[in-house]
Design a protein around this motif. Sequence first.
Motif, PDB file in Angstrom:
ATOM      1  N   LEU A 133       0.833  -1.205   0.000  1.00 59.86           N
ATOM      2  CA  LEU A 133       0.000   0.000   0.000  1.00 59.86           C
ATOM      3  C   LEU A 133       0.871   1.260   0.000  1.00 59.86           C
ATOM      4  CD1 LEU A 133      -3.005  -0.581   2.449  1.00 59.86           C
ATOM      5  CD2 LEU A 133      -3.094  -0.190  -0.013  1.00 59.86           C
ATOM      6  N   GLY A 134       1.896   1.260   0.845  1.00 62.27           N
ATOM      7  CA  GLY A 134       2.806   2.403   0.890  1.00 62.27           C
ATOM      8  C   GLY A 134       3.495   2.641  -0.447  1.00 62.27           C
ATOM      9  N   PHE A 135       3.809   1.565  -1.147  1.00 59.93           N
ATOM     10  CA  PHE A 135       4.440   1.678  -2.461  1.00 59.93           C
ATOM     11  C   PHE A 135       3.506   2.323  -3.489  1.00 59.93           C
ATOM     12  CE2 PHE A 135       4.901  -0.238  -6.691  1.00 59.93           C
ATOM     13  CZ  PHE A 135       6.176   0.189  -7.024  1.00 59.93           C
ATOM     14  N   THR A 136       2.209   2.014  -3.413  1.00 60.02           N
ATOM     15  CA  THR A 136       1.268   2.511  -4.425  1.00 60.02           C
ATOM     16  C   THR A 136       0.837   3.955  -4.197  1.00 60.02           C
ATOM     17  OG1 THR A 136      -0.641   1.656  -3.177  1.00 60.02           O
ATOM     18  CG2 THR A 136       0.342   0.201  -4.826  1.00 60.02           C
ATOM     19  N   ILE A 137       0.977   4.464  -2.977  1.00 64.73           N
ATOM     20  CA  ILE A 137       0.465   5.806  -2.672  1.00 64.73           C
ATOM     21  C   ILE A 137       1.058   6.895  -3.573  1.00 64.73           C
ATOM     22  CG2 ILE A 137       0.445   7.627  -0.911  1.00 64.73           C
ATOM     23  CD1 ILE A 137       0.072   5.326   1.162  1.00 64.73           C
ATOM     24  N   PRO A 138       2.394   6.991  -3.728  1.00 60.15           N
ATOM     25  CA  PRO A 138       2.925   8.019  -4.632  1.00 60.15           C
ATOM     26  C   PRO A 138       2.453   7.843  -6.077  1.00 60.15           C
ATOM     27  CG  PRO A 138       4.660   7.159  -3.217  1.00 60.15           C
ATOM     28  CD  PRO A 138       3.478   6.255  -3.055  1.00 60.15           C
ATOM     29  N   LEU A 139       2.263   6.602  -6.508  1.00 54.73           N
ATOM     30  CA  LEU A 139       1.788   6.358  -7.876  1.00 54.73           C
ATOM     31  C   LEU A 139       0.360   6.870  -8.056  1.00 54.73           C
ATOM     32  CD1 LEU A 139       3.146   2.719  -8.416  1.00 54.73           C
ATOM     33  CD2 LEU A 139       4.218   4.895  -9.042  1.00 54.73           C
ATOM     34  N   ILE A 140      -0.482   6.650  -7.053  1.00 54.72           N
ATOM     35  CA  ILE A 140      -1.848   7.179  -7.106  1.00 54.72           C
ATOM     36  C   ILE A 140      -1.821   8.699  -7.218  1.00 54.72           C
ATOM     37  CG2 ILE A 140      -3.977   7.488  -5.779  1.00 54.72           C
ATOM     38  CD1 ILE A 140      -3.474   4.713  -4.566  1.00 54.72           C
ATOM     39  N   ILE A 141      -0.999   9.334  -6.379  1.00 53.11           N
ATOM     40  CA  ILE A 141      -0.925  10.800  -6.376  1.00 53.11           C
ATOM     41  C   ILE A 141      -0.453  11.320  -7.727  1.00 53.11           C
ATOM     42  CG2 ILE A 141       0.309  12.776  -5.369  1.00 53.11           C
ATOM     43  CD1 ILE A 141       0.336  11.214  -2.711  1.00 53.11           C
ATOM     44  N   ILE A 142       0.637  10.777  -8.230  1.00 54.20           N
ATOM     45  CA  ILE A 142       1.231  11.295  -9.467  1.00 54.20           C
ATOM     46  C   ILE A 142       0.279  11.151 -10.648  1.00 54.20           C
ATOM     47  CG2 ILE A 142       3.041  10.913 -11.186  1.00 54.20           C
ATOM     48  CD1 ILE A 142       4.927  10.251  -8.896  1.00 54.20           C
ATOM     49  N   PHE A 143      -0.160   9.944 -10.923  1.00 55.83           N
ATOM     50  CA  PHE A 143      -0.926   9.710 -12.141  1.00 55.83           C
ATOM     51  C   PHE A 143      -2.327  10.326 -12.096  1.00 55.83           C
ATOM     52  CE2 PHE A 143       2.326   6.401 -12.648  1.00 55.83           C
ATOM     53  CZ  PHE A 143       2.712   6.667 -13.953  1.00 55.83           C
ATOM     54  N   PHE A 144      -2.975  10.319 -10.945  1.00 56.83           N
ATOM     55  CA  PHE A 144      -4.324  10.870 -10.883  1.00 56.83           C
ATOM     56  C   PHE A 144      -4.316  12.392 -10.871  1.00 56.83           C
ATOM     57  CE2 PHE A 144      -5.433   6.566  -9.990  1.00 56.83           C
ATOM     58  CZ  PHE A 144      -6.753   6.441 -10.392  1.00 56.83           C
ATOM     59  N   ILE A 145      -3.379  13.015 -10.160  1.00 53.14           N
ATOM     60  CA  ILE A 145      -3.347  14.472 -10.136  1.00 53.14           C
ATOM     61  C   ILE A 145      -2.895  15.022 -11.483  1.00 53.14           C
ATOM     62  CG2 ILE A 145      -2.143  16.477  -9.167  1.00 53.14           C
ATOM     63  CD1 ILE A 145      -2.340  15.310  -6.471  1.00 53.14           C
ATOM     64  N   VAL A 146      -1.837  14.460 -12.059  1.00 55.92           N
ATOM     65  CA  VAL A 146      -1.365  14.945 -13.357  1.00 55.92           C
ATOM     66  C   VAL A 146      -2.463  14.794 -14.403  1.00 55.92           C
ATOM     67  CG1 VAL A 146       0.263  14.590 -15.242  1.00 55.92           C
ATOM     68  CG2 VAL A 146       1.067  14.511 -12.878  1.00 55.92           C
ATOM     69  N   SER A 147      -3.094  13.637 -14.457  1.00 56.42           N
ATOM     70  CA  SER A 147      -4.152  13.416 -15.432  1.00 56.42           C
ATOM     71  C   SER A 147      -5.316  14.374 -15.214  1.00 56.42           C
ATOM     72  CB  SER A 147      -4.640  11.960 -15.343  1.00 56.42           C
ATOM     73  OG  SER A 147      -5.644  11.709 -16.297  1.00 56.42           O
ATOM     74  N   GLY A 148      -5.658  14.617 -13.933  1.00 56.78           N
ATOM     75  CA  GLY A 148      -6.759  15.525 -13.634  1.00 56.78           C
ATOM     76  C   GLY A 148      -6.465  16.956 -14.052  1.00 56.78           C
ATOM     77  N   ILE A 149      -5.267  17.458 -13.720  1.00 51.07           N
ATOM     78  CA  ILE A 149      -4.911  18.826 -14.090  1.00 51.07           C
ATOM     79  C   ILE A 149      -4.805  18.968 -15.602  1.00 51.07           C
ATOM     80  CG2 ILE A 149      -3.114  20.599 -13.934  1.00 51.07           C
ATOM     81  CD1 ILE A 149      -2.483  19.597 -11.146  1.00 51.07           C
ATOM     82  N   ALA A 150      -4.200  17.991 -16.252  1.00 52.51           N
ATOM     83  CA  ALA A 150      -4.035  18.051 -17.701  1.00 52.51           C
ATOM     84  C   ALA A 150      -5.372  18.078 -18.422  1.00 52.51           C
ATOM     85  CB  ALA A 150      -3.208  16.865 -18.185  1.00 52.51           C
ATOM     86  N   SER A 151      -6.381  17.442 -17.832  1.00 53.36           N
ATOM     87  CA  SER A 151      -7.694  17.399 -18.483  1.00 53.36           C
ATOM     88  C   SER A 151      -8.376  18.758 -18.495  1.00 53.36           C
ATOM     89  CB  SER A 151      -8.600  16.378 -17.781  1.00 53.36           C
ATOM     90  OG  SER A 151      -8.926  16.813 -16.471  1.00 53.36           O
ATOM     91  N   PHE A 152      -7.920  19.684 -17.629  1.00 51.02           N
ATOM     92  CA  PHE A 152      -8.518  21.013 -17.611  1.00 51.02           C
ATOM     93  C   PHE A 152      -8.205  21.790 -18.887  1.00 51.02           C
ATOM     94  CE2 PHE A 152      -8.072  21.053 -12.694  1.00 51.02           C
ATOM     95  CZ  PHE A 152      -9.126  20.164 -12.607  1.00 51.02           C
ATOM     96  N   GLY A 153      -7.044  21.523 -19.482  1.00 43.87           N
ATOM     97  CA  GLY A 153      -6.661  22.209 -20.706  1.00 43.87           C
ATOM     98  C   GLY A 153      -6.067  23.582 -20.448  1.00 43.87           C
ATOM     99  N   LYS A 154      -5.418  24.113 -21.477  1.00 45.42           N
ATOM    100  CA  LYS A 154      -4.753  25.413 -21.352  1.00 45.42           C
ATOM    101  C   LYS A 154      -5.757  26.545 -21.179  1.00 45.42           C
ATOM    102  CE  LYS A 154      -1.285  28.295 -23.671  1.00 45.42           C
ATOM    103  NZ  LYS A 154      -0.384  28.413 -24.844  1.00 45.42           N
ATOM    104  N   GLU A 155      -6.839  26.464 -21.920  1.00 44.28           N
ATOM    105  CA  GLU A 155      -7.845  27.520 -21.852  1.00 44.28           C
ATOM    106  C   GLU A 155      -8.916  27.117 -20.825  1.00 44.28           C
ATOM    107  OE1 GLU A 155      -7.333  30.260 -23.386  1.00 44.28           O
ATOM    108  OE2 GLU A 155      -5.581  29.482 -24.463  1.00 44.28           O
ATOM    109  N   SER A 156      -8.526  27.135 -19.575  1.00 49.40           N
ATOM    110  CA  SER A 156      -9.437  26.675 -18.536  1.00 49.40           C
ATOM    111  C   SER A 156     -10.605  27.631 -18.316  1.00 49.40           C
ATOM    112  CB  SER A 156      -8.671  26.487 -17.225  1.00 49.40           C
ATOM    113  OG  SER A 156      -8.012  27.672 -16.867  1.00 49.40           O
ATOM    114  N   GLY A 157     -10.338  28.937 -18.452  1.00 48.95           N
ATOM    115  CA  GLY A 157     -11.409  29.919 -18.377  1.00 48.95           C
ATOM    116  C   GLY A 157     -11.820  30.299 -16.971  1.00 48.95           C
ATOM    117  N   LYS A 158     -12.715  31.271 -16.927  1.00 51.40           N
ATOM    118  CA  LYS A 158     -13.185  31.839 -15.671  1.00 51.40           C
ATOM    119  C   LYS A 158     -13.936  30.803 -14.833  1.00 51.40           C
ATOM    120  CE  LYS A 158     -16.258  35.506 -13.998  1.00 51.40           C
ATOM    121  NZ  LYS A 158     -17.176  36.614 -14.416  1.00 51.40           N
TER     122      LYS A 158
END
Length: 383
Positions: free
Chosen positions: A40-65
Amino acid sequence: MKLIGKLLLGIVSGIIIGLIAPDFLSRGIVTFKEIFGQFLGFTIPLIIIFFIVSGIASFGKESGKMLGITSAVAYSSSILAGTLAFIVALIVIPMLVGNGGGSAEETGGFKPFFELTIDPAMGVMTALVLSFVFGVGITRIESPVLRSFFDEGKEIIERLIWKIIIPILPFYIASIFAEIAADGAVFETLKAFGLVLVMAVVVHWVWISILYLVAGTFAGKSPFKALKNMLPAYFTGLGTMSSAATIPVTVRSAKNNKVSDGVADSAVPLCATIHLSGSTITIVTCSVAVMVLSSGLSLPTFGMMIPFILMLGIIMIAAPGVPGGAVMAALGLLGSMLGFDDTALGLMIALYMAQDSFGTAANVTGDGAIALIVDKLTGNRSA
Protein backbone atom coordinates in the motif's frame (compact mmCIF):
# COMPACT_ATOMS: atom_id res chain seq x y z
CA MET A 1 -22.63 -2.56 -1.12
CA LYS A 2 -21.11 -5.99 -1.74
CA LEU A 3 -17.73 -4.57 -0.71
CA ILE A 4 -19.13 -3.34 2.59
CA GLY A 5 -20.49 -6.84 3.25
CA LYS A 6 -17.07 -8.34 2.55
CA LEU A 7 -15.43 -5.83 4.87
CA LEU A 8 -17.88 -6.66 7.65
CA LEU A 9 -17.18 -10.34 7.09
CA GLY A 10 -13.47 -9.56 7.30
CA ILE A 11 -13.93 -7.74 10.60
CA VAL A 12 -15.95 -10.63 12.10
CA SER A 13 -13.52 -13.25 10.79
CA GLY A 14 -10.55 -11.28 12.09
CA ILE A 15 -12.09 -11.02 15.55
CA ILE A 16 -12.77 -14.75 15.71
CA ILE A 17 -9.27 -15.60 14.48
CA GLY A 18 -7.70 -13.17 16.93
CA LEU A 19 -9.55 -14.70 19.85
CA ILE A 20 -8.83 -18.38 19.10
CA ALA A 21 -5.93 -18.53 16.62
CA PRO A 22 -2.83 -20.58 17.49
CA ASP A 23 0.58 -18.92 17.38
CA PHE A 24 1.60 -20.04 13.88
CA LEU A 25 -1.64 -18.68 12.35
CA SER A 26 -1.24 -15.41 14.24
CA ARG A 27 2.28 -15.02 12.86
CA GLY A 28 1.00 -15.75 9.35
CA ILE A 29 -1.64 -13.05 9.73
CA VAL A 30 0.93 -10.51 10.88
CA THR A 31 3.24 -11.47 8.00
CA PHE A 32 0.44 -10.84 5.48
CA LYS A 33 -0.47 -7.55 7.18
CA GLU A 34 3.12 -6.30 7.05
CA ILE A 35 3.62 -7.23 3.37
CA PHE A 36 0.33 -5.74 2.20
CA GLY A 37 0.97 -2.61 4.26
CA GLN A 38 4.30 -2.22 2.49
CA PHE A 39 2.58 -2.67 -0.87
CA LEU A 40 0.00 0.00 0.00
CA GLY A 41 2.81 2.40 0.89
CA PHE A 42 4.44 1.68 -2.46
CA THR A 43 1.27 2.51 -4.42
CA ILE A 44 0.46 5.81 -2.67
CA PRO A 45 2.92 8.02 -4.63
CA LEU A 46 1.79 6.36 -7.88
CA ILE A 47 -1.85 7.18 -7.11
CA ILE A 48 -0.92 10.80 -6.38
CA ILE A 49 1.23 11.29 -9.47
CA PHE A 50 -0.93 9.71 -12.14
CA PHE A 51 -4.32 10.87 -10.88
CA ILE A 52 -3.35 14.47 -10.14
CA VAL A 53 -1.37 14.94 -13.36
CA SER A 54 -4.15 13.42 -15.43
CA GLY A 55 -6.76 15.53 -13.63
CA ILE A 56 -4.91 18.83 -14.09
CA ALA A 57 -4.04 18.05 -17.70
CA SER A 58 -7.69 17.40 -18.48
CA PHE A 59 -8.52 21.01 -17.61
CA GLY A 60 -6.66 22.21 -20.71
CA LYS A 61 -4.75 25.41 -21.35
CA GLU A 62 -7.84 27.52 -21.85
CA SER A 63 -9.44 26.68 -18.54
CA GLY A 64 -11.41 29.92 -18.38
CA LYS A 65 -13.18 31.84 -15.67
CA MET A 66 -15.59 29.04 -14.77
CA LEU A 67 -12.80 26.58 -13.93
CA GLY A 68 -11.03 29.05 -11.65
CA ILE A 69 -14.21 30.00 -9.80
CA THR A 70 -15.42 26.42 -9.47
CA SER A 71 -12.05 25.23 -8.18
CA ALA A 72 -11.84 28.05 -5.61
CA VAL A 73 -15.38 27.51 -4.32
CA ALA A 74 -15.00 23.72 -4.22
CA TYR A 75 -11.68 23.87 -2.39
CA SER A 76 -13.08 26.38 0.13
CA SER A 77 -16.05 24.09 0.75
CA SER A 78 -13.81 21.07 1.40
CA ILE A 79 -11.53 23.02 3.75
CA LEU A 80 -14.39 24.53 5.74
CA ALA A 81 -16.12 21.12 5.92
CA GLY A 82 -12.93 19.53 7.22
CA THR A 83 -12.46 22.28 9.79
CA LEU A 84 -16.04 21.88 11.01
CA ALA A 85 -15.55 18.11 11.26
CA PHE A 86 -12.35 18.56 13.27
CA ILE A 87 -13.94 20.97 15.76
CA VAL A 88 -16.93 18.65 16.28
CA ALA A 89 -14.71 15.55 16.50
CA LEU A 90 -12.30 17.16 18.96
CA ILE A 91 -15.18 18.04 21.27
CA VAL A 92 -17.41 14.98 20.88
CA ILE A 93 -15.17 11.95 20.27
CA PRO A 94 -13.21 12.08 23.57
CA MET A 95 -16.56 12.23 25.38
CA LEU A 96 -17.99 9.32 23.38
CA VAL A 97 -15.06 6.92 23.52
CA GLY A 98 -13.04 8.20 26.48
CA ASN A 99 -9.28 8.46 26.22
CA GLY A 100 -9.04 5.26 24.22
CA GLY A 101 -6.24 3.92 26.35
CA GLY A 102 -4.55 2.34 23.39
CA SER A 103 -7.49 0.14 22.37
CA ALA A 104 -6.27 0.35 18.79
CA GLU A 105 -2.63 -0.06 19.69
CA GLU A 106 -0.65 -2.63 17.77
CA THR A 107 0.01 -5.81 19.70
CA GLY A 108 3.53 -6.51 20.72
CA GLY A 109 3.31 -10.32 20.95
CA PHE A 110 2.75 -11.08 17.25
CA LYS A 111 5.89 -11.35 15.13
CA PRO A 112 5.90 -11.98 11.37
CA PHE A 113 7.66 -15.02 9.92
CA PHE A 114 9.80 -12.63 7.87
CA GLU A 115 9.94 -8.97 6.93
CA LEU A 116 9.81 -7.61 3.39
CA THR A 117 10.59 -3.97 2.68
CA ILE A 118 9.03 -2.38 -0.42
CA ASP A 119 10.29 1.18 -0.64
CA PRO A 120 8.07 3.66 -2.52
CA ALA A 121 9.62 5.36 -5.52
CA MET A 122 9.42 8.74 -3.74
CA GLY A 123 7.90 10.48 -0.74
CA VAL A 124 4.35 11.80 -0.63
CA MET A 125 5.28 15.50 -0.80
CA THR A 126 7.75 14.87 -3.62
CA ALA A 127 5.00 13.08 -5.56
CA LEU A 128 2.57 15.93 -4.92
CA VAL A 129 4.97 18.65 -6.11
CA LEU A 130 6.00 16.57 -9.13
CA SER A 131 2.33 16.08 -10.00
CA PHE A 132 1.64 19.80 -10.15
CA VAL A 133 4.83 20.49 -12.14
CA PHE A 134 3.90 17.96 -14.82
CA GLY A 135 0.15 18.65 -14.69
CA VAL A 136 0.51 22.40 -15.23
CA GLY A 137 3.37 21.84 -17.67
CA ILE A 138 1.27 19.58 -19.89
CA THR A 139 -1.49 22.21 -20.08
CA ARG A 140 1.12 24.76 -21.23
CA ILE A 141 3.05 22.79 -23.83
CA GLU A 142 0.02 20.71 -24.89
CA SER A 143 2.05 17.53 -25.22
CA PRO A 144 -0.18 14.65 -26.39
CA VAL A 145 2.60 12.15 -25.67
CA LEU A 146 2.99 13.14 -22.02
CA ARG A 147 -0.74 13.44 -21.51
CA SER A 148 -1.27 9.98 -23.01
CA PHE A 149 1.47 8.59 -20.72
CA PHE A 150 -0.17 9.91 -17.56
CA ASP A 151 -3.70 9.03 -18.71
CA GLU A 152 -2.66 5.46 -19.42
CA GLY A 153 -0.69 5.34 -16.18
CA LYS A 154 -3.83 6.46 -14.36
CA GLU A 155 -5.75 3.61 -15.99
CA ILE A 156 -3.09 1.11 -14.90
CA ILE A 157 -3.18 2.32 -11.27
CA GLU A 158 -6.98 2.37 -11.28
CA ARG A 159 -7.01 -1.25 -12.43
CA LEU A 160 -4.43 -2.07 -9.77
CA ILE A 161 -6.79 -0.65 -7.17
CA TRP A 162 -9.86 -2.40 -8.60
CA LYS A 163 -8.32 -5.78 -9.34
CA ILE A 164 -5.80 -6.21 -6.51
CA ILE A 165 -6.07 -3.74 -3.64
CA ILE A 166 -9.86 -3.59 -3.27
CA PRO A 167 -10.33 -7.41 -3.38
CA ILE A 168 -7.56 -7.91 -0.81
CA LEU A 169 -8.79 -5.17 1.55
CA PRO A 170 -11.22 -7.43 3.48
CA PHE A 171 -8.31 -9.77 4.32
CA TYR A 172 -6.15 -6.82 5.35
CA ILE A 173 -8.91 -5.47 7.59
CA ALA A 174 -9.33 -8.98 9.04
CA SER A 175 -5.63 -9.06 9.94
CA ILE A 176 -5.92 -5.69 11.69
CA PHE A 177 -8.88 -6.82 13.77
CA ALA A 178 -7.25 -10.15 14.53
CA GLU A 179 -4.43 -8.24 16.22
CA ILE A 180 -6.83 -5.98 18.08
CA ALA A 181 -8.89 -8.98 19.24
CA ALA A 182 -5.79 -10.77 20.46
CA ASP A 183 -4.94 -7.64 22.44
CA GLY A 184 -8.36 -7.80 24.18
CA ALA A 185 -9.68 -4.41 23.09
CA VAL A 186 -11.77 -5.27 20.04
CA PHE A 187 -15.23 -4.68 21.54
CA GLU A 188 -14.28 -1.23 22.84
CA THR A 189 -12.97 -0.40 19.37
CA LEU A 190 -16.14 -1.62 17.62
CA LYS A 191 -18.33 0.42 19.98
CA ALA A 192 -16.25 3.50 19.24
CA PHE A 193 -16.50 2.78 15.50
CA GLY A 194 -20.29 2.75 15.59
CA LEU A 195 -20.48 6.06 17.44
CA VAL A 196 -17.94 7.72 15.15
CA LEU A 197 -19.72 6.60 11.96
CA VAL A 198 -23.06 7.96 13.17
CA MET A 199 -21.38 11.24 14.06
CA ALA A 200 -19.75 11.48 10.61
CA VAL A 201 -23.10 11.07 8.84
CA VAL A 202 -24.68 13.72 11.10
CA VAL A 203 -21.87 16.16 10.27
CA HIS A 204 -22.41 15.38 6.56
CA TRP A 205 -25.98 16.59 6.82
CA VAL A 206 -25.04 19.61 8.91
CA TRP A 207 -22.55 20.66 6.23
CA ILE A 208 -24.99 19.98 3.37
CA SER A 209 -27.56 22.15 5.15
CA ILE A 210 -25.01 24.95 5.60
CA LEU A 211 -23.99 24.73 1.94
CA TYR A 212 -27.57 25.05 0.71
CA LEU A 213 -28.42 27.85 3.12
CA VAL A 214 -25.44 29.80 1.78
CA ALA A 215 -25.92 28.83 -1.88
CA GLY A 216 -29.69 29.34 -1.88
CA THR A 217 -29.47 32.72 -0.15
CA PHE A 218 -26.63 33.86 -2.43
CA ALA A 219 -28.40 32.70 -5.61
CA GLY A 220 -31.78 34.02 -4.54
CA LYS A 221 -33.44 30.59 -4.35
CA SER A 222 -35.16 28.62 -1.63
CA PRO A 223 -32.46 26.56 0.13
CA PHE A 224 -34.95 23.89 1.12
CA LYS A 225 -36.42 23.53 -2.37
CA ALA A 226 -32.92 23.43 -3.85
CA LEU A 227 -31.89 20.69 -1.43
CA LYS A 228 -35.09 18.75 -2.14
CA ASN A 229 -34.32 18.85 -5.87
CA MET A 230 -30.89 17.30 -5.17
CA LEU A 231 -32.22 14.30 -3.23
CA PRO A 232 -32.21 12.05 -6.35
CA ALA A 233 -28.47 12.68 -6.62
CA TYR A 234 -28.01 11.93 -2.91
CA PHE A 235 -29.73 8.56 -3.09
CA THR A 236 -28.01 7.67 -6.36
CA GLY A 237 -24.63 8.41 -4.76
CA LEU A 238 -25.68 6.33 -1.77
CA GLY A 239 -26.20 3.36 -4.07
CA THR A 240 -23.33 3.77 -6.55
CA MET A 241 -20.60 4.86 -4.06
CA SER A 242 -19.14 6.80 -7.01
CA SER A 243 -19.30 10.53 -7.72
CA ALA A 244 -18.42 9.89 -11.35
CA ALA A 245 -21.20 7.34 -11.85
CA THR A 246 -23.70 9.79 -10.33
CA ILE A 247 -22.79 12.71 -12.64
CA PRO A 248 -25.82 12.37 -14.99
CA VAL A 249 -28.26 12.47 -12.07
CA THR A 250 -26.37 15.31 -10.37
CA VAL A 251 -26.40 17.36 -13.59
CA ARG A 252 -30.14 16.81 -14.06
CA SER A 253 -30.83 17.73 -10.43
CA ALA A 254 -28.74 20.90 -10.75
CA LYS A 255 -30.70 21.90 -13.86
CA ASN A 256 -33.92 21.35 -11.90
CA ASN A 257 -32.58 24.11 -9.62
CA LYS A 258 -32.44 26.39 -12.69
CA VAL A 259 -28.65 26.25 -12.94
CA SER A 260 -27.73 27.20 -16.51
CA ASP A 261 -26.92 24.33 -18.86
CA GLY A 262 -23.34 25.48 -19.42
CA VAL A 263 -22.51 25.63 -15.73
CA ALA A 264 -24.32 22.39 -14.87
CA ASP A 265 -22.67 20.49 -17.73
CA SER A 266 -19.17 21.69 -16.82
CA ALA A 267 -19.10 22.52 -13.09
CA VAL A 268 -20.76 19.31 -11.90
CA PRO A 269 -18.33 16.89 -13.64
CA LEU A 270 -15.43 19.04 -12.42
CA CYS A 271 -16.77 18.98 -8.85
CA ALA A 272 -17.06 15.19 -9.04
CA THR A 273 -13.26 15.23 -9.20
CA ILE A 274 -12.26 18.13 -6.96
CA HIS A 275 -15.14 18.67 -4.48
CA LEU A 276 -15.16 15.90 -1.88
CA SER A 277 -16.46 17.69 1.20
CA GLY A 278 -18.26 14.57 2.47
CA SER A 279 -15.12 12.48 2.11
CA THR A 280 -13.08 15.20 3.81
CA ILE A 281 -15.49 15.24 6.76
CA THR A 282 -15.23 11.47 7.11
CA ILE A 283 -11.43 11.32 6.85
CA VAL A 284 -10.97 14.11 9.40
CA THR A 285 -13.54 12.63 11.81
CA CYS A 286 -12.15 9.11 11.56
CA SER A 287 -8.54 10.27 11.86
CA VAL A 288 -9.36 12.05 15.13
CA ALA A 289 -11.09 8.89 16.37
CA VAL A 290 -8.12 6.69 15.51
CA MET A 291 -5.74 9.13 17.22
CA VAL A 292 -7.91 9.10 20.36
CA LEU A 293 -8.07 5.28 20.33
CA SER A 294 -4.33 4.76 19.78
CA SER A 295 -1.94 5.20 22.66
CA GLY A 296 0.91 5.76 20.21
CA LEU A 297 -0.76 8.88 18.81
CA SER A 298 -1.43 12.12 20.67
CA LEU A 299 -4.72 14.03 20.69
CA PRO A 300 -4.60 16.25 17.60
CA THR A 301 -4.27 20.03 17.90
CA PHE A 302 -5.31 22.81 15.54
CA GLY A 303 -1.66 23.34 14.66
CA MET A 304 -1.43 19.70 13.59
CA MET A 305 -4.78 19.31 11.81
CA ILE A 306 -5.23 22.57 9.89
CA PRO A 307 -2.17 21.95 7.65
CA PHE A 308 -3.42 18.38 7.21
CA ILE A 309 -6.88 19.61 6.17
CA LEU A 310 -5.38 22.15 3.75
CA MET A 311 -3.28 19.42 2.12
CA LEU A 312 -6.21 16.99 2.19
CA GLY A 313 -8.27 19.39 0.08
CA ILE A 314 -5.54 19.24 -2.56
CA ILE A 315 -4.86 15.53 -2.34
CA MET A 316 -8.55 14.78 -2.92
CA ILE A 317 -7.89 15.63 -6.58
CA ALA A 318 -5.95 12.37 -6.66
CA ALA A 319 -8.83 10.33 -5.27
CA PRO A 320 -9.49 7.43 -7.68
CA GLY A 321 -13.08 7.02 -8.80
CA VAL A 322 -13.51 3.73 -6.96
CA PRO A 323 -15.07 2.86 -3.58
CA GLY A 324 -12.64 4.00 -0.90
CA GLY A 325 -10.60 6.02 -3.41
CA ALA A 326 -10.51 9.11 -1.18
CA VAL A 327 -9.00 7.30 1.79
CA MET A 328 -6.50 5.55 -0.50
CA ALA A 329 -5.30 8.93 -1.74
CA ALA A 330 -5.14 10.25 1.83
CA LEU A 331 -3.05 7.39 3.28
CA GLY A 332 0.20 9.16 2.45
CA LEU A 333 -0.81 12.31 4.35
CA LEU A 334 -2.07 10.28 7.30
CA GLY A 335 1.31 8.60 7.58
CA SER A 336 3.56 11.58 6.85
CA MET A 337 1.65 14.36 8.64
CA LEU A 338 -0.21 12.56 11.44
CA GLY A 339 2.22 9.70 12.09
CA PHE A 340 -0.18 6.81 11.42
CA ASP A 341 1.39 3.34 11.42
CA ASP A 342 0.06 0.29 9.55
CA THR A 343 -2.50 -0.53 12.25
CA ALA A 344 -3.82 3.04 12.35
CA LEU A 345 -4.03 3.14 8.54
CA GLY A 346 -5.90 -0.16 8.53
CA LEU A 347 -8.41 1.20 11.03
CA MET A 348 -8.84 4.31 8.88
CA ILE A 349 -9.59 2.20 5.82
CA ALA A 350 -12.13 0.11 7.74
CA LEU A 351 -13.86 3.17 9.21
CA TYR A 352 -13.94 5.04 5.90
CA MET A 353 -15.16 2.11 3.82
CA ALA A 354 -17.98 1.40 6.29
CA GLN A 355 -19.57 4.76 5.42
CA ASP A 356 -18.23 5.35 1.90
CA SER A 357 -21.71 5.42 0.37
CA PHE A 358 -22.80 8.22 2.76
CA GLY A 359 -19.64 10.21 2.03
CA THR A 360 -20.21 9.89 -1.71
CA ALA A 361 -23.84 10.95 -1.31
CA ALA A 362 -22.73 14.06 0.61
CA ASN A 363 -20.13 14.83 -2.07
CA VAL A 364 -22.56 14.78 -4.99
CA THR A 365 -25.27 16.65 -3.11
CA GLY A 366 -22.76 19.35 -2.24
CA ASP A 367 -21.84 19.59 -5.94
CA GLY A 368 -25.32 20.97 -6.59
CA ALA A 369 -24.75 23.78 -4.11
CA ILE A 370 -21.39 24.60 -5.70
CA ALA A 371 -23.11 24.75 -9.11
CA LEU A 372 -25.64 27.26 -7.74
CA ILE A 373 -22.87 29.51 -6.40
CA VAL A 374 -20.79 29.28 -9.61
CA ASP A 375 -23.89 30.00 -11.71
CA LYS A 376 -24.43 33.22 -9.79
CA LEU A 377 -20.74 34.25 -9.76
CA THR A 378 -20.31 33.74 -13.50
CA GLY A 379 -23.19 36.12 -14.18
CA ASN A 380 -25.94 33.75 -15.28
CA ARG A 381 -29.43 35.07 -14.66
CA SER A 382 -31.44 31.86 -14.57
CA ALA A 383 -34.87 32.33 -13.02
